[in-house]
Design a protein around this motif. Structure first.
Motif, PDB file in Angstrom:
ATOM      1  N   GLU A 132       3.466   5.105 -15.266  1.00 52.16           N
ATOM      2  CA  GLU A 132       2.112   4.978 -14.711  1.00 52.16           C
ATOM      3  C   GLU A 132       1.996   3.754 -13.809  1.00 52.16           C
ATOM      4  N   SER A 133       2.713   2.678 -14.129  1.00 56.81           N
ATOM      5  CA  SER A 133       2.712   1.486 -13.275  1.00 56.81           C
ATOM      6  C   SER A 133       3.257   1.818 -11.891  1.00 56.81           C
ATOM      7  N   LYS A 134       4.346   2.583 -11.861  1.00 54.01           N
ATOM      8  CA  LYS A 134       4.931   2.998 -10.580  1.00 54.01           C
ATOM      9  C   LYS A 134       3.957   3.878  -9.802  1.00 54.01           C
ATOM     10  N   LYS A 135       3.321   4.812 -10.498  1.00 54.07           N
ATOM     11  CA  LYS A 135       2.347   5.690  -9.841  1.00 54.07           C
ATOM     12  C   LYS A 135       1.136   4.912  -9.340  1.00 54.07           C
ATOM     13  N   ALA A 136       0.737   3.892 -10.083  1.00 52.57           N
ATOM     14  CA  ALA A 136      -0.396   3.063  -9.656  1.00 52.57           C
ATOM     15  C   ALA A 136      -0.075   2.327  -8.366  1.00 52.57           C
ATOM     16  N   VAL A 137       1.140   1.796  -8.258  1.00 51.61           N
ATOM     17  CA  VAL A 137       1.552   1.107  -7.026  1.00 51.61           C
ATOM     18  C   VAL A 137       1.637   2.094  -5.872  1.00 51.61           C
ATOM     19  N   GLU A 138       2.132   3.300  -6.138  1.00 53.62           N
ATOM     20  CA  GLU A 138       2.181   4.337  -5.097  1.00 53.62           C
ATOM     21  C   GLU A 138       0.772   4.695  -4.626  1.00 53.62           C
ATOM     22  N   LYS A 139      -0.150   4.847  -5.557  1.00 50.56           N
ATOM     23  CA  LYS A 139      -1.539   5.158  -5.209  1.00 50.56           C
ATOM     24  C   LYS A 139      -2.141   4.038  -4.362  1.00 50.56           C
ATOM     25  N   LEU A 140      -1.886   2.797  -4.765  1.00 52.38           N
ATOM     26  CA  LEU A 140      -2.398   1.645  -4.018  1.00 52.38           C
ATOM     27  C   LEU A 140      -1.792   1.601  -2.618  1.00 52.38           C
ATOM     28  N   SER A 141      -0.492   1.856  -2.512  1.00 51.74           N
ATOM     29  CA  SER A 141       0.167   1.907  -1.200  1.00 51.74           C
ATOM     30  C   SER A 141      -0.459   2.982  -0.318  1.00 51.74           C
ATOM     31  N   ASP A 142      -0.704   4.150  -0.900  1.00 57.65           N
ATOM     32  CA  ASP A 142      -1.320   5.242  -0.147  1.00 57.65           C
ATOM     33  C   ASP A 142      -2.722   4.872   0.322  1.00 57.65           C
ATOM     34  N   GLU A 143      -3.511   4.286  -0.579  1.00 55.32           N
ATOM     35  CA  GLU A 143      -4.888   3.935  -0.211  1.00 55.32           C
ATOM     36  C   GLU A 143      -4.940   2.877   0.885  1.00 55.32           C
ATOM     37  N   LEU A 144      -4.029   1.900   0.831  1.00 51.94           N
ATOM     38  CA  LEU A 144      -4.029   0.832   1.832  1.00 51.94           C
ATOM     39  C   LEU A 144      -3.164   1.169   3.046  1.00 51.94           C
ATOM     40  N   GLU A 145      -2.428   2.284   2.955  1.00 51.95           N
ATOM     41  CA  GLU A 145      -1.528   2.731   4.029  1.00 51.95           C
ATOM     42  C   GLU A 145      -0.481   1.676   4.372  1.00 51.95           C
ATOM     43  N   ILE A 146       0.062   1.063   3.308  1.00 47.93           N
ATOM     44  CA  ILE A 146       1.105   0.044   3.455  1.00 47.93           C
ATOM     45  C   ILE A 146       2.111   0.256   2.330  1.00 47.93           C
ATOM     46  N   LEU A 147       3.403   0.236   2.644  1.00 48.72           N
ATOM     47  CA  LEU A 147       4.431   0.325   1.609  1.00 48.72           C
ATOM     48  C   LEU A 147       4.539  -1.041   0.933  1.00 48.72           C
ATOM     49  N   LEU A 148       4.098  -1.122  -0.298  1.00 43.76           N
ATOM     50  CA  LEU A 148       4.019  -2.402  -0.997  1.00 43.76           C
ATOM     51  C   LEU A 148       5.323  -2.823  -1.665  1.00 43.76           C
ATOM     52  N   GLY A 149       6.282  -1.918  -1.773  1.00 44.38           N
ATOM     53  CA  GLY A 149       7.491  -2.178  -2.539  1.00 44.38           C
ATOM     54  C   GLY A 149       8.276  -3.409  -2.160  1.00 44.38           C
ATOM     55  N   SER A 150       8.275  -3.790  -0.895  1.00 44.27           N
ATOM     56  CA  SER A 150       9.095  -4.925  -0.457  1.00 44.27           C
ATOM     57  C   SER A 150       8.333  -6.249  -0.425  1.00 44.27           C
ATOM     58  N   TYR A 151       7.073  -6.244  -0.818  1.00 49.39           N
ATOM     59  CA  TYR A 151       6.294  -7.481  -0.752  1.00 49.39           C
ATOM     60  C   TYR A 151       6.380  -8.278  -2.045  1.00 49.39           C
ATOM     61  N   LYS A 152       6.227  -9.582  -1.907  1.00 47.32           N
ATOM     62  CA  LYS A 152       6.426 -10.529  -3.001  1.00 47.32           C
ATOM     63  C   LYS A 152       5.328 -10.443  -4.058  1.00 47.32           C
ATOM     64  N   VAL A 153       5.764 -10.435  -5.292  1.00 50.86           N
ATOM     65  CA  VAL A 153       4.862 -10.521  -6.435  1.00 50.86           C
ATOM     66  C   VAL A 153       4.843 -11.979  -6.875  1.00 50.86           C
ATOM     67  N   SER A 154       3.675 -12.623  -6.796  1.00 51.58           N
ATOM     68  CA  SER A 154       3.600 -14.030  -7.184  1.00 51.58           C
ATOM     69  C   SER A 154       3.068 -14.218  -8.595  1.00 51.58           C
ATOM     70  N   LEU A 155       2.509 -13.166  -9.174  1.00 48.33           N
ATOM     71  CA  LEU A 155       2.059 -13.209 -10.564  1.00 48.33           C
ATOM     72  C   LEU A 155       2.195 -11.807 -11.134  1.00 48.33           C
ATOM     73  N   ILE A 156       2.737 -11.730 -12.324  1.00 52.34           N
ATOM     74  CA  ILE A 156       2.793 -10.445 -13.027  1.00 52.34           C
ATOM     75  C   ILE A 156       2.468 -10.708 -14.491  1.00 52.34           C
ATOM     76  N   GLU A 157       1.715  -9.798 -15.038  1.00 58.87           N
ATOM     77  CA  GLU A 157       1.303  -9.934 -16.435  1.00 58.87           C
ATOM     78  C   GLU A 157       1.623  -8.626 -17.156  1.00 58.87           C
ATOM     79  N   PHE A 158       2.403  -8.754 -18.211  1.00 58.29           N
ATOM     80  CA  PHE A 158       2.695  -7.613 -19.066  1.00 58.29           C
ATOM     81  C   PHE A 158       1.769  -7.725 -20.263  1.00 58.29           C
ATOM     82  N   GLY A 159       1.174  -6.628 -20.665  1.00 57.16           N
ATOM     83  CA  GLY A 159       0.245  -6.722 -21.774  1.00 57.16           C
ATOM     84  C   GLY A 159       0.187  -5.455 -22.583  1.00 57.16           C
ATOM     85  N   SER A 160      -0.337  -5.616 -23.778  1.00 58.40           N
ATOM     86  CA  SER A 160      -0.511  -4.475 -24.663  1.00 58.40           C
ATOM     87  C   SER A 160      -1.660  -4.766 -25.613  1.00 58.40           C
ATOM     88  N   ILE A 161      -2.378  -3.716 -25.974  1.00 63.64           N
ATOM     89  CA  ILE A 161      -3.456  -3.838 -26.947  1.00 63.64           C
ATOM     90  C   ILE A 161      -2.940  -3.271 -28.263  1.00 63.64           C
TER      91      ILE A 161
END
Length: 190
Positions: free
Chosen positions: A74-103
């Motif tokens: 789902e994380s991969k699909k979320a990034v694909e959806k975001l890329s589609d909505e913004l019309e930019i391939l986000l895969g090669s851009y820098k991640v400066s913060l990432i948070e892994f979480g669980s409830i």
């Protein structure tokens, strides 16, 4: 899985009209145009050189970042959806913060876990969320009572969950090239 991201995109936003809110400001001394906007719950801000995207990926994709966990797929699909909505391939851009979480739903009050952790050195209490945070270098481990955070922040929720024992576990990495090593600089690396 992946809860929150901050991505730095090194090109201008192509379709600002796709954002749910958008506001431009012009610096009268330099003439620089900056903007701030939102796409669902995501904060998007930048200038003509590029922009950042930040906030909960699970809330963006699932519509609920409070009671549902985002799987890796789902994380991969979320990034694909975001890329589609913004019309930019986000895969090669820098991640400066990432948070892994669980409830985690507990059979007992969340306070029991947090009270035990507060006795350890290196932890600090967060009054906003009745939580515990541990910081070291560019990494933060956070544990907090989800229901107390909802109440404190006035978040709309299913009232039947008000008595639930929901513990949120988060592991946050800032400056991902330092904390995650060479792999972890971009969305594709993660």
């Amino acid at each position: 899985m992946i809860d929150k991201l901050k991505i730095r995109v090194g090109e201008p936003i192509k379709r600002p009209e796709k954002l749910t809110s958008y506001d431009e400001n012009v610096n009268t001394q330099t003439g620089e145009v900056t903007f701030i906007g939102r796409l669902s719950n995501l904060f998007i801000k930048g200038n003509q050189d590029g922009f950042t995207i930040e906030n909960s990926l699970s809330r963006y994709y699932l519509g609920d970042g409070f009671t549902k966990n985002l799987s890796l797929d789902e994380s991969k699909k979320a990034v694909e959806k975001l890329s589609d909505e913004l019309e930019i391939l986000l895969g090669s851009y820098k991640v400066s913060l990432i948070e892994f979480g669980s409830i985690i739903e507990l059979d007992y009050k969340v306070k029991r876990v947090l009270d035990g952790l507060l006795s350890l050195r290196g932890y600090k209490k967060d009054p906003m969320s009745s939580g515990v945070y541990f910081n070291k270098n560019n990494t933060t481990i956070a544990l907090y009572d989800v229901v107390k955070r909802w109440k404190y922040q006035g978040i709309k929720r299913d009232r039947s969950l008000d008595d639930a024992n929901l513990l949120k576990y988060e592991n946050r990495f800032e400056n991902t090239s330092v904390t995650l090593g060479k792999r972890g600089n971009t969305i594709n690396d993660i």
